[in-house]
Design a protein around this motif. Structure first.
Motif, short mmCIF file in Angstrom:
data_model
loop_
_atom_site.label_atom_id
_atom_site.label_comp_id
_atom_site.label_asym_id
_atom_site.label_seq_id
_atom_site.Cartn_x
_atom_site.Cartn_y
_atom_site.Cartn_z
N LEU A 171 32.86 48.92 48.47
CA LEU A 171 33.15 47.49 48.53
C LEU A 171 33.62 46.97 47.18
O LEU A 171 33.22 47.48 46.14
CB LEU A 171 31.89 46.71 48.95
N GLY A 172 34.48 45.95 47.22
CA GLY A 172 34.94 45.31 46.00
C GLY A 172 35.19 43.84 46.27
O GLY A 172 35.55 43.44 47.38
N VAL A 173 34.98 43.02 45.26
CA VAL A 173 35.20 41.58 45.38
C VAL A 173 36.60 41.24 44.89
O VAL A 173 37.04 41.75 43.85
CB VAL A 173 34.13 40.80 44.58
N VAL A 174 37.29 40.39 45.63
CA VAL A 174 38.67 40.03 45.30
C VAL A 174 38.68 38.83 44.35
O VAL A 174 38.08 37.80 44.64
CB VAL A 174 39.46 39.70 46.57
N GLN A 175 39.38 39.00 43.24
CA GLN A 175 39.49 37.92 42.26
C GLN A 175 40.59 36.93 42.65
O GLN A 175 40.46 35.73 42.45
CB GLN A 175 39.79 38.49 40.88
N GLY A 176 41.69 37.45 43.19
CA GLY A 176 42.80 36.59 43.57
C GLY A 176 43.84 37.38 44.35
O GLY A 176 43.78 38.61 44.45
N ILE A 177 44.82 36.64 44.91
CA ILE A 177 45.84 37.22 45.76
C ILE A 177 47.22 36.88 45.20
O ILE A 177 47.49 35.73 44.85
CB ILE A 177 45.74 36.67 47.19
N ALA A 178 48.08 37.88 45.12
CA ALA A 178 49.41 37.69 44.55
C ALA A 178 50.24 36.71 45.36
O ALA A 178 50.12 36.63 46.59
CB ALA A 178 50.14 39.04 44.48
N HIS A 227 25.87 50.28 40.45
CA HIS A 227 26.57 49.87 39.23
C HIS A 227 27.37 48.60 39.54
O HIS A 227 27.32 48.05 40.64
CB HIS A 227 27.50 50.98 38.76
N GLU A 228 28.11 48.14 38.58
CA GLU A 228 28.90 46.92 38.73
C GLU A 228 29.86 47.02 39.92
O GLU A 228 30.61 47.99 40.03
CB GLU A 228 29.69 46.65 37.45
N ILE A 229 29.81 46.04 40.82
CA ILE A 229 30.73 45.99 41.95
C ILE A 229 32.14 45.69 41.41
O ILE A 229 32.32 44.75 40.65
CB ILE A 229 30.32 44.91 42.96
N PRO A 230 33.14 46.48 41.78
CA PRO A 230 34.50 46.25 41.25
C PRO A 230 35.04 44.87 41.64
O PRO A 230 34.80 44.37 42.74
CB PRO A 230 35.33 47.36 41.91
N VAL A 231 35.78 44.27 40.73
CA VAL A 231 36.48 43.01 40.99
C VAL A 231 37.97 43.30 40.82
O VAL A 231 38.41 43.74 39.75
CB VAL A 231 36.04 41.90 40.01
N ILE A 232 38.74 43.09 41.86
CA ILE A 232 40.14 43.52 41.86
C ILE A 232 41.05 42.42 42.40
O ILE A 232 40.61 41.51 43.10
CB ILE A 232 40.34 44.82 42.68
N MET A 233 42.33 42.52 42.06
CA MET A 233 43.34 41.62 42.58
C MET A 233 43.96 42.21 43.84
O MET A 233 43.99 43.44 44.01
CB MET A 233 44.44 41.38 41.54
#
Length: 472
Positions: free
Chosen positions: A242-249, A411-417
């Protein structure tokens, strides 16, 4: 002595059996907390079942208000009702399932994704977000907690996100967000059928006034969250489900029409041709060069600066996904060639700079080749940043879900665009949005090779459940 040994042996044997029994009891309890029958087995079965609902033989295709799309909507509606939700279909074909909770007048949490697909699609894109939301609410129903939610929760299966049939994305979510223009009802597909026609063919009688009435009152909505496959390789690369989305292009779609002089393939000398096909080929190669190496084309001026160029170098992507010619015969120089352009970047100003430069270069090439060029902007969506609080809450829910599954602190959940567009882009015009990405094998999407591990489907459902239990 023999009796003592026997007693000791029996005691040790009893202790061993007790420990094993306790271990299995703990395992069963833990499985109960994880709800594998609903969040994993049933969810995966439903994804497979929905993946078989198609308008094509041999591959998956569901477009806006197609027969398969309607069947898929009916199936989703059944599953919503199975989870204890009140259901309906609105005037844009979106399927809704809602539970009011303890306070029907409180602001509602909306959870959604899309039920339409691209041509030759995978079974997870869009469907995963719908199924995980329904599954999490079904768990709450099974534990008697569904009616105890502090606010209403509404799951929405949007009728159109991909934009395949009408080349106009977010028909479903944009209508609810109030940003779909009335003119969208008059857009036609390749067969000349309009959006309005497609709805009326399915007994949905919509008028311009009823389209405007579809918009939700922003004051009635608390927020929107969406679960979606990543459609990229980052989560698999870092080893997280799982990863949390920071923003969308941001995204722009163009339709480029090049017109030249139609003629016989064997009689018109090469030096005298006004060939739109070769012009289109040069334009497409130009687009590739510009998007691969934006710094070679853009300068530090009023339109771009160092940070913009840096952002473009890492996020700009351009695609020509469709090309057609007329009259499309092997022995005829075409009279007209049409192709599409899909251009995306995190930086909106940078995206506009690229479009400006592309337009300049494009018309120069067309003039040099003595052909005419028409560029139509078919779709624009600005980049969207996800709400910081919702993102933090989704991150906490992901931590909780993975800890439940593994028994260990992650560990830290990834934050991705996100480079892909999502319904969250349209819904951001209505309310704050948050997104959770789910790992997909090889980062492959929009393909039958699209794949999500069963355990990752499970993890996503647990994360939605943890979010509902904690924040709603």
């Amino acid at each position: 002595m023999a009796i003592s040994s026997s007693i000791l042996f029996c005691y040790l044997l009893f202790s061993l059996i007790s420990n094993v029994a306790s271990s299995f009891m703990y395992s069963d309890d833990r499985r109960d907390v994880l709800f594998p029958q609903i969040l994993k087995e049933e969810a995966v079965t439903r994804l497979d079942e929905l993946g078989k609902v198609s308008d094509a033989n041999g591959y998956l295709q569901r477009t806006f208000m197609s027969p398969a799309s309607v069947r898929a909507g009916n199936l989703i509606r059944q599953w919503m009702e199975d989870a204890g939700l009140r259901t309906w279909v609105d005037h844009m074909g979106n399927v809704h399932g809602r539970v009011e909770g303890l306070n029907a007048s409180a602001q509602a949490l909306l959870i959604g994704s899309h039920l339409d697909t691209v041509v030759d699609a995978g079974i997870f894109d869009g469907s995963l977000g719908i199924i995980t939301a329904i599954s999490a609410l079904k768990v709450l129903k099974s534990t008697g907690k569904l009616g105890k939610l502090k606010r209403p929760v509404e799951v929405i299966a949007f009728s159109d996100e991909e934009g395949v049939r009408f080349q106009s994305t977010f028909l479903g979510s944009a209508a609810l967000a109030g940003v779909l223009p009335v003119s969208a009802l008059r857009v036609s597909d390749k067969s000349g059928v309009t959006v309005l026609d497609a709805l009326r063919e399915n007994s949905i009688d919509i008028a311009e006034e009823s389209l405007l009435q579809l918009k939700y009152d922003p004051a009635s909505v608390w927020g929107y969250i969406e679960v979606h496959i990543e459609q990229g390789p980052v989560l698999e690369w870092v080893g997280f489900p799982l990863g949390v989305v920071q923003g969308i292009a941001g995204q722009t779609r163009l339709k480029v029409t090049v017109r030249g002089s139609q003629g016989h393939a064997g009689t018109v000398p090469m030096s005298m041709r006004q060939d739109p096909m070769t012009a289109a080929a040069e334009l497409i190669v130009l687009l590739e060069r510009l998007c691969k190496h934006p710094k070679d084309f853009l300068s530090y001026d009023g339109r771009s600066n160092g940070s913009t160029l840096e952002s473009l170098s890492s996020s700009l992507v351009c695609t020509v996904g469709e090309i057609s010619s007329w009259p499309s015969a092997s022995n005829v120089i075409p009279g007209e060639v049409t192709f599409t352009v899909d251009l995306r970047a995190i930086d909106d100003a940078g995206r506009e700079t690229v479009l400006y430069e592309l337009s300049n270069q494009l018309y120069q090439i067309c003039e040099k080749r003595s052909v005419s060029c028409i560029v139509e902007r078919k779709h624009d969506a600005n980049a969207v940043m996800c709400d910081a609080d919702l993102s933090s809450q989704l991150k906490s829910a992901s931590y909780a879900a993975l800890k439940r599954m593994t028994g260990e602190t992650q560990h830290e959940i990834p934050v991705i665009m996100s480079g892909a567009g999502h319904d969250a882009m349209a819904m951001s015009h209505l309310t704050k949005v948050g997104m959770l990405f789910v790992r997909c094998r090889g980062g492959i999407s929009h393909s039958p090779a699209e794949h999500v591990l069963d355990d990752d489907v499970w993890a996503a459902g647990l994360a939605v459940l943890a979010f509902l239990e904690t924040h709603v």
